[in-house]
Design an enzyme around this catalytic site. Sequence first.
Site, PDB file in Angstrom:
ATOM      1  N   LYS A 149      39.906  35.916  27.703  1.00 31.37           N
ATOM      2  CA  LYS A 149      39.210  34.908  26.887  1.00 31.37           C
ATOM      3  C   LYS A 149      37.742  35.262  26.654  1.00 31.37           C
ATOM      4  O   LYS A 149      37.223  35.078  25.560  1.00 31.37           O
ATOM      5  CB  LYS A 149      39.266  33.541  27.575  1.00 31.37           C
ATOM      6  CG  LYS A 149      40.436  32.700  27.176  1.00 31.37           C
ATOM      7  CD  LYS A 149      40.278  31.277  27.664  1.00 31.37           C
ATOM      8  CE  LYS A 149      39.842  31.209  29.119  1.00 31.37           C
ATOM      9  NZ  LYS A 149      39.540  29.834  29.540  1.00 31.37           N
ATOM     10  N   ARG A 154      41.023  20.523  29.494  1.00 27.59           N
ATOM     11  CA  ARG A 154      42.024  21.015  30.444  1.00 27.59           C
ATOM     12  C   ARG A 154      43.120  19.995  30.705  1.00 27.59           C
ATOM     13  O   ARG A 154      44.084  20.300  31.405  1.00 27.59           O
ATOM     14  CB  ARG A 154      41.338  21.397  31.757  1.00 27.59           C
ATOM     15  CG  ARG A 154      40.503  22.654  31.583  1.00 27.59           C
ATOM     16  CD  ARG A 154      40.096  23.274  32.883  1.00 27.59           C
ATOM     17  NE  ARG A 154      39.440  24.558  32.649  1.00 27.59           N
ATOM     18  CZ  ARG A 154      38.783  25.215  33.570  1.00 27.59           C
ATOM     19  NH1 ARG A 154      38.690  24.731  34.790  1.00 27.59           N
ATOM     20  NH2 ARG A 154      38.212  26.372  33.298  1.00 27.59           N
ATOM     21  N   ARG A 165      40.779  43.940  40.857  1.00 34.45           N
ATOM     22  CA  ARG A 165      39.320  43.810  40.781  1.00 34.45           C
ATOM     23  C   ARG A 165      38.685  43.865  42.174  1.00 34.45           C
ATOM     24  O   ARG A 165      39.134  43.172  43.086  1.00 34.45           O
ATOM     25  CB  ARG A 165      38.930  42.477  40.122  1.00 34.45           C
ATOM     26  CG  ARG A 165      39.237  42.416  38.661  1.00 34.45           C
ATOM     27  CD  ARG A 165      38.462  41.356  37.937  1.00 34.45           C
ATOM     28  NE  ARG A 165      38.539  40.027  38.528  1.00 34.45           N
ATOM     29  CZ  ARG A 165      38.247  38.915  37.863  1.00 34.45           C
ATOM     30  NH1 ARG A 165      37.858  38.980  36.599  1.00 34.45           N
ATOM     31  NH2 ARG A 165      38.334  37.734  38.445  1.00 34.45           N
ATOM     32  N   ARG A 202      37.266  39.525  46.098  1.00 34.95           N
ATOM     33  CA  ARG A 202      36.940  38.103  46.184  1.00 34.95           C
ATOM     34  C   ARG A 202      38.193  37.306  46.537  1.00 34.95           C
ATOM     35  O   ARG A 202      39.299  37.680  46.160  1.00 34.95           O
ATOM     36  CB  ARG A 202      36.393  37.595  44.846  1.00 34.95           C
ATOM     37  CG  ARG A 202      34.997  38.084  44.513  1.00 34.95           C
ATOM     38  CD  ARG A 202      34.584  37.527  43.168  1.00 34.95           C
ATOM     39  NE  ARG A 202      33.254  37.966  42.775  1.00 34.95           N
ATOM     40  CZ  ARG A 202      32.121  37.351  43.124  1.00 34.95           C
ATOM     41  NH1 ARG A 202      32.170  36.285  43.888  1.00 34.95           N
ATOM     42  NH2 ARG A 202      30.954  37.801  42.719  1.00 34.95           N
ATOM     43  N   ARG A 225      46.567  30.038  41.217  1.00 37.36           N
ATOM     44  CA  ARG A 225      45.740  29.638  40.064  1.00 37.36           C
ATOM     45  C   ARG A 225      46.547  29.654  38.765  1.00 37.36           C
ATOM     46  O   ARG A 225      46.402  28.769  37.922  1.00 37.36           O
ATOM     47  CB  ARG A 225      44.542  30.590  39.925  1.00 37.36           C
ATOM     48  CG  ARG A 225      43.446  30.340  40.934  1.00 37.36           C
ATOM     49  CD  ARG A 225      42.445  31.474  40.931  1.00 37.36           C
ATOM     50  NE  ARG A 225      41.634  31.528  39.736  1.00 37.36           N
ATOM     51  CZ  ARG A 225      41.003  32.625  39.295  1.00 37.36           C
ATOM     52  NH1 ARG A 225      41.119  33.760  39.959  1.00 37.36           N
ATOM     53  NH2 ARG A 225      40.272  32.590  38.217  1.00 37.36           N
TER      54      ARG A 225
END
Length: 223
Positions: free
Chosen positions: A19, A93, A127, A160, A171
């Site tokens: 996004k 949302r 990542r 992370r 998520r």
Amino acid sequence: MALHRIFRAVIMGPPGSGKGTVSGRIGKSFGLKHISSGDILRANINAKTELGLLMKSCIDQGRLAPDDIMSRLILSDLRALDQSAWLLDGFPRTVDQAESLDEAYRLDTVINLDVPFQTIQQRLTSRWTHLPSGRVYNIDFNPPKVPGLDDVTGEPLVQRDDDTPETVTRRLKAYETQTEPVLEFYRSKGVLQTFSGTETNKIWPHVEAFLHSKLPSGGQKRA
């Protein structure tokens, strides 16, 4: 020359769907101001505004902010941009938030990035971050020169909590559950446009062509 209404759009997609990259390209190519709900939230919390303090209280207690507070926060910022064309990211949302936005503005389009969860999972769990500088590496397409170490300082990289496989799965499932009704809301209004794919660079030309058809001049005409 005929006057055109100011163009307003929303972009949706799960975390890791590209996004940010697509929004940046839309802003550059079409002159739409990219508005991130997260940036608005952080700015209000830092400025200790009334709504910012309410939001911080919710976050500190580990609660989601109530729809009405989130809607007031975003709409308050949008009202300050009444003469701007914008692309809203991270809001709405929930269906309640979508209804609040719908009462205030008529959207021209809702761009939905449909990227397979498996692709996103691979992207996010690849990542690794150098925390002191915020530099981010991706094992697949932007690896560090020495595995596990920052290119500049040689310090260790960490993954992370948000990027661990378990958290990413949680998520993505939460996003799907929460967002499907919002997509349905916009689908029923005839403004939802979905772009599917596994690579941002392959999705982007379709988004660009679609927006050119909506904004034939390739830019925004002001009302």
